[in-house]
Design an enzyme around this catalytic site. Structure first.
Site, mmCIF file in Angstrom:
data_model
loop_
_atom_site.group_PDB
_atom_site.id
_atom_site.type_symbol
_atom_site.label_atom_id
_atom_site.label_comp_id
_atom_site.label_asym_id
_atom_site.label_seq_id
_atom_site.Cartn_x
_atom_site.Cartn_y
_atom_site.Cartn_z
ATOM 1 N N THR A 53 0.818 -1.213 0.000
ATOM 2 C CA THR A 53 0.000 0.000 0.000
ATOM 3 C C THR A 53 0.851 1.261 0.000
ATOM 4 O OG1 THR A 53 -1.755 -1.146 1.202
ATOM 5 C CG2 THR A 53 -1.816 1.247 1.219
ATOM 6 N N TYR A 116 -11.891 -3.243 -4.340
ATOM 7 C CA TYR A 116 -12.945 -2.689 -5.188
ATOM 8 C C TYR A 116 -14.038 -3.693 -5.553
ATOM 9 C CZ TYR A 116 -15.518 -0.492 -8.974
ATOM 10 O OH TYR A 116 -16.524 -0.001 -9.753
ATOM 11 N N TYR A 142 -2.717 -10.268 3.152
ATOM 12 C CA TYR A 142 -2.796 -8.876 3.602
ATOM 13 C C TYR A 142 -4.266 -8.480 3.667
ATOM 14 C CZ TYR A 142 -1.836 -3.775 3.370
ATOM 15 O OH TYR A 142 -1.779 -2.418 3.585
ATOM 16 N N ARG A 147 -9.512 -0.426 2.994
ATOM 17 C CA ARG A 147 -9.175 -0.125 1.595
ATOM 18 C C ARG A 147 -9.839 -1.088 0.611
ATOM 19 N NH1 ARG A 147 -4.430 3.531 -0.186
ATOM 20 N NH2 ARG A 147 -3.576 4.251 1.771
ATOM 21 N N LYS A 171 -0.912 -10.072 7.392
ATOM 22 C CA LYS A 171 -0.803 -8.684 7.832
ATOM 23 C C LYS A 171 -2.220 -8.184 8.051
ATOM 24 C CE LYS A 171 0.451 -3.996 6.435
ATOM 25 N NZ LYS A 171 0.954 -3.103 5.351
ATOM 26 N N ILE A 213 4.193 -4.311 9.924
ATOM 27 C CA ILE A 213 4.560 -3.715 8.642
ATOM 28 C C ILE A 213 3.986 -2.301 8.701
ATOM 29 C CG2 ILE A 213 4.481 -3.936 6.130
ATOM 30 C CD1 ILE A 213 3.909 -6.936 6.533
#
Length: 309
Positions: A53, A116, A142, A147, A171, A213
């Protein structure tokens, strides 16, 4: 697959998610990328990641993502583990990038939940299983629901862990602390849990996390790494002190969408040209001024920069 346990032992601590530096014309600044990686390793970061990201992967072409990965693995040169982000909202691209990561010698691949398109849990299982089955290197899932608009549920992750031996960790950029506790309960205490939420880096260590992270490592790599070192050495008090010491910096670096504040800060530090590709852009001048004031508590800014308010 035989070296999975050895890799799991190495993949602990502060995995620094490096920004992608650009030149003024928007092209990738590979020389600065190498300099940043060297600085991180010298500062004690335990591993290096790119094109996650913080690396603006959605602003890069597929070819550019491969170029950044190849440049980064060359710069790391085996000094610390290398974990590139290889996920995309496109399944075929994710497979392609993850296979490239294996080919260039990455220690593991960080694969984001597709964003999305909001897949179902069943579809997420099929996606990640196909990715894991396509390579031999370890996969770190992840999960960043803020997001991606979909949360990878614990039961889905547990089934992936059971069915895919090379899915070794996750993550979690997930503010639901109950969720992250249940990850280790259901996936096993040897499953590698990393925090992707800055204010949860220390708390996740306390429940058995493997590290974090954290975008803040771009600005303060030494202290972010030291927090893990202190915890790992049993110096809980020092780790706790660093947790609170880093909090104002964590806060200001997320007052706009990551990595805009981080790039602004690195520009003030003289580390990069503070350039993002549209639709991302630098923070407002008011926020940049606030970032500069907070930054002065942590680093000595170049004189011409710190006086330019």
């Amino acid at each position: 697959m035989g070296n999975l346990e050895a890799v799991k032992k190495k993949l602990r601590g502060s995995i620094a998610p490096i920004i992608t530096p650009f030149n003024e014309d928007g092209s990738i600044d590979f020389e600065t990328l190498e300099q940043l990686i060297n600085w991180h390793i010298e500062s004690g970061s335990h591993a290096i990641s790119v094109t996650g990201t913080t690396g603006e992967p959605s602003s890069l072409t597929l070819e550019e993502r491969v170029q950044v990965m190849k440049a980064a693995v060359k710069a790391v040169n085996g000094r610390v583990p290398f974990v590139p982000g290889t996920g995309s909202t496109n399944h075929a691209e994710t497979l392609y990038l993850t296979k490239i990561a294996q080919e260039i010698g990455a220690d593991a691949a960080l694969v984001i939940v597709p964003y999305y398109n909001k897949p179902s849990q069943h579809a997420l299982y099929k996606h990640f299983k196909a990715v894991a089955d396509s390579v031999d290197i370890p996969i770190i899932v992840y999960n960043i629901p803020g997001r991606t608009a979909v949360n990878l549920e614990v039961k889905t992750l547990a089934k992936l862990r059971e069915d895919c031996p090379n899915i070794i960790g996750v993550k979690e950029s997930n503010k639901d602390f109950e969720h992250v506790n249940r990850v280790l309960l259901e996936c096993g205490r040897d499953f590698l849990l990393y925090s992707g939420i800055e204010l949860l880096c220390y708390p996740m260590l306390a429940i058995g996390g493997a590290g974090y992270i954290s975008a803040t490592a771009n600005v303060e790599p030494k202290k972010v790494a030291e927090m893990y070192n202190a915890w790992n050495a049993g110096n809980v008090q020092r780790a706790l002190e660093l947790h609170y010491e880093l909090m104002p910096l964590n806060d200001v670096l997320f007052k706009d969408t990551n990595p805009a504040p981080v790039k602004a800060a690195l520009g003030m530090m003289g580390k990069i040209k503070p350039v993002l590709r549209l639709p991302m852009d630098l923070p407002t001048q008011a926020l940049q001024d606030e970032i500069r004031e907070v930054l002065k508590r942590y680093v000595d800014l170049p004189e011409e920069v710190s006086s330019n308010s």
